[in-house]
Design an enzyme around this catalytic site. Sequence first.
Site, short mmCIF file in Angstrom:
data_model
loop_
_atom_site.label_atom_id
_atom_site.label_comp_id
_atom_site.label_asym_id
_atom_site.label_seq_id
_atom_site.Cartn_x
_atom_site.Cartn_y
_atom_site.Cartn_z
N SER A 1 32.67 36.95 36.41
CA SER A 1 32.75 38.04 37.12
C SER A 1 31.85 39.20 36.94
O SER A 1 31.05 39.84 37.86
CB SER A 1 34.31 38.71 37.02
N HIS B 1 39.28 45.79 37.02
CA HIS B 1 38.22 44.84 37.47
C HIS B 1 37.30 45.42 38.53
O HIS B 1 35.99 45.19 38.42
CB HIS B 1 38.80 43.35 37.97
N ASP C 1 37.31 43.15 45.59
CA ASP C 1 37.61 43.01 44.19
C ASP C 1 38.99 43.78 44.23
O ASP C 1 39.68 44.00 45.14
CB ASP C 1 36.59 43.67 43.13
#
Length: 769
Positions: free
Chosen positions: A540, A224, A153
Amino acid sequence: MAAALSLSLKLVCFHAFTISLLASNHLGQSADTYIVHMDSSAMPKPFSGHHGWYSSMLSSVSDASTPTGAAVTPSTTAKLIYTYSNSINGFSASLTLSELEALKKSPGYLSSTPDQFVQPHTTRSHEFLGLRRGSGAWTASNYGNGVIIGLVDSGIWPESASFKDEGMGKPPPRWKGACVADANFTSSMCNNKIIGARYYNRGFLAKYPDETISMNSSRDSEGHGTHTSSTAAGAFVEGVSYFGYANGTAAGMAPRAWIAVYKAIWSGRIAQSDALAAIDQAIEDGVDILSLSFSFGNNSLNLNPISIACFTAMEKGIFVAASAGNDGNAFGTLSNGEPWVTTVGAGTMDRDLYGILTLGNGVQIPFPSWYPGNPSPQNTPLALSECHSSEEYLKIRGYIVVCIASEFVMETQAYYARQANATAAVFISEKALFLDDTRTEYPSAFLLIKDGQTVIDYINKSSDPRASMAFQKTEMGTKPAPMVDIYSSRGPFIQCPNVLKPDILAPGTSVLAAWPSNTPVSDNFYHQWYSDFNVLSGTSMATAHVAGVAALVKAVHPNWSPAAIRSALMTTANTLDNTQNPVKEVSNDTVTALDMGAGQVNPNKALDPGLIYNATAEDYVQLLCAMGFTAKEIQKITRSSYECLNPSLDLNYPSFIAYFNDESSAPDELVQVFHRTVTNVGEGQSNYTAELTPLKGLKVKVDPEKLVFNCKHETLSYNLTLEGPKSMTEYLVYGHLSWVSDGGKYVVRSPIVATRMDPGMAPDFFGGF
Ligand SMILES: *[C@@H]1O[C@H](CO)[C@@H](O)[C@H](O)[C@H]1NC(C)=O
Ligand SMILES: *[C@@H]1O[C@H](CO)[C@@H](O)[C@H](O)[C@H]1NC(C)=O
Ligand SMILES: *[C@@H]1O[C@H](CO)[C@@H](O)[C@H](O)[C@H]1NC(C)=O
Ligand SMILES: *[C@@H]1O[C@H](CO)[C@@H](O)[C@H](O)[C@H]1NC(C)=O
Ligand SMILES: *[C@@H]1O[C@H](CO)[C@@H](O)[C@H](O)[C@H]1NC(C)=O
Ligand SMILES: *[C@@H]1O[C@H](CO)[C@@H](O)[C@H](O)[C@H]1NC(C)=O
Ligand SMILES: *[C@@H]1O[C@H](CO)[C@@H](O)[C@H](O)[C@H]1NC(C)=O
Ligand SMILES: *[C@@H]1O[C@H](CO)[C@@H](O)[C@H](O)[C@H]1NC(C)=O
Ligand SMILES: *[C@@H]1O[C@H](CO)[C@@H](O)[C@H](O)[C@H]1NC(C)=O
Ligand SMILES: *[C@@H]1O[C@H](CO)[C@@H](O)[C@H](O)[C@H]1NC(C)=O
């Protein structure tokens, strides 16, 4: 299913990372990055390792080594970027076309693909899924203790309260991971919660050499990765919220699992070469679970380096959760549908984040909002406007301006309202807004036409129209939930349509999780807001949930294969919402397994599924054989020699999809038989009876209808037969086969889809159903 909605109505929001895609400006031939597959058995004797072999091969094909008279800059010489040895055999390198051609003649060369850049699929969710402290799955699994979740990620923010290591033990001796220091921060990237932190950006920099890397370390500067890591395995943090929205206790799905971070997302993009390097290392380090919240790219299965890396991970017993994508809601939009990974779709939670507009006559109108600011206009005059000309400025200043829906796009209206210094704004539109776009710089309400008309009528009738606005409202227990969100990508997976995808649904909409404290939570152009927790939506987020739940299952059943864990998650999933009605789409349309897979993940039940559908690497190979891949192509995926002994599209999977789409021949009947083998992981002696829901227009039958197990770990087989016209009348029918144990303790449910859609068609062709 409704036609695909356009969701990306961006409003005065500018991405913090504006990337200039500079074409590389080298002299001579320009170089591109290629991922090269090699036959490792072809390595000549003198080399002791692959790295040396590949380097030598590259220098021998380099344009610079065969000067043609022209000046050759160093950037045009073949450059090794990564050597891969755990996920694929091969390397990535920066090569000119002539170098690539020369390389193709080298001994051991199998194939190559250009590096692709792909996209990431961007606190109450644990309670919503039925996890409670001190009971159920959390107690049984000791909160996922002992399991290592690897996330490829955008890195992690280790100082976040979600990554405190209280009560966590040291990493196990089997762990080979490392913690690469962050030069700019004195504190370590790791503790007993985050046990690995590495980063990969050579592929990114090969493509964008002039781009500044904001954090050249595994530290997250985009958010994220911090968000997904804490969703999968964040510790308990009391009293968190996003500017007052969604307040409560935050916790990941597996609060005591270890986290290993592999940063490969840079400025919102990820190069396959970097992702591959990350997975290659994660396999070697010894992760148990991989959480992949980005698109693998669009190469075919045998040429996609990420697909292949996931195959290796599966062979090593690593469970891979992958996001279905945010390209819904048309059929066939799904990515990451490899049969050896678990593909996750996104749904809503039973929680609304909203604001309220109160008119002078007392009428209250709620609207979805993530507006993070403080001002809440009170008893402020209202003004109607088209919000598009500066002549109107004076009429708007200091007012709550109500911008009438018109041909002017909302971005333009929002710009004028701001330029005119309106106190607040009410925007009226035909379509619901993507929630992320409600983080406006000034107080704003977004209303659909019906509510908008109520406001307009009030202004028209009142001599002194006024209103108040309030924000940061949270309502829990909203119904119905979950619903499949519009943006979640829908199956089938065009590259492998005979395995029903997605597999499972998890919370993906408005998920609150940890956030780097130096990264704005809002990418609003005029205002930057900071918060240690942020609300995000996407598959996600759903994927991180499933990675965490898989860790709970793994903690209880350390020897279960990835297929067994996936089966446990799927056959125990919920197909009903909290009103006990079938799960629907946010638009209230009916959904099928092509929207949500087996249903919403149910951690408490997944730990004890009764029966499992297992699959081995060999089984996936037989599927690839039946799909028409050649032995050579399959060898690129498996890296060892498997034989096509029993090619079959009928993988031992906990779901079924049948196509009745043959319009060419006479209208004969078509009989499709699925063969399945289940393993008893519940009680020793137990009997299961088949229950089938009818499928309109088809004859469905199970043989045998009863499974009699004499002991634990025993396997039994059955056939499911679907019989119908070669081309079905219905476009799509959906039902279930459930094996119910005597007494009803276990219900092992599998979705069945039969359709006349043709997965060979482009997604747009069958999008509008
Ligand atoms: C450290 O910070 C400086 C200044 O912000 C930046 O230029 C540099 O790239 C950073 N180094 C790393 C390793 O992140
Ligand atoms: C990032 O750091 C690595 C060392 O960890 C260094 O080799 C590389 O040149 C750095 N890249 C950039 C763009 O700063
Ligand atoms: C969240 O905040 C509201 C309003 O301040 C309060 O009523 C509610 O009890 C809080 N909820 C939690 C779970 O703390
Ligand atoms: C595949 O992706 C690449 C880069 O992301 C894009 O340029 C190309 O058009 C895509 N191909 C197909 C067939 O969608
Ligand atoms: C809005 O406010 C700014 C800052 O106070 C001011 O410079 C600008 O002139 C105002 N615009 C209008 C149209 O009143
Ligand atoms: C206001 O009301 C009048 C009379 O009822 C009507 O003709 C007019 O269209 C209304 N204006 C708006 C903006 O709705
Ligand atoms: C499933 O198959 C794998 C590979 O053959 C095996 O290791 C495992 O024990 C089987 N059963 C379960 C429950 O995972
Ligand atoms: C869906 O239906 C529920 C109740 O049946 C209703 O409350 C909700 O507003 C509907 N949603 C949409 C988007 O129409
Ligand atoms: C299962 O079914 C068999 C045959 O019908 C029966 O003899 C046996 O008693 C049953 N076992 C259990 C545990 O119900
Ligand atoms: C299932 O079908 C296959 C052939 O398709 C047959 O060989 C087998 O005996 C059947 N098994 C059962 C349990 O009916």
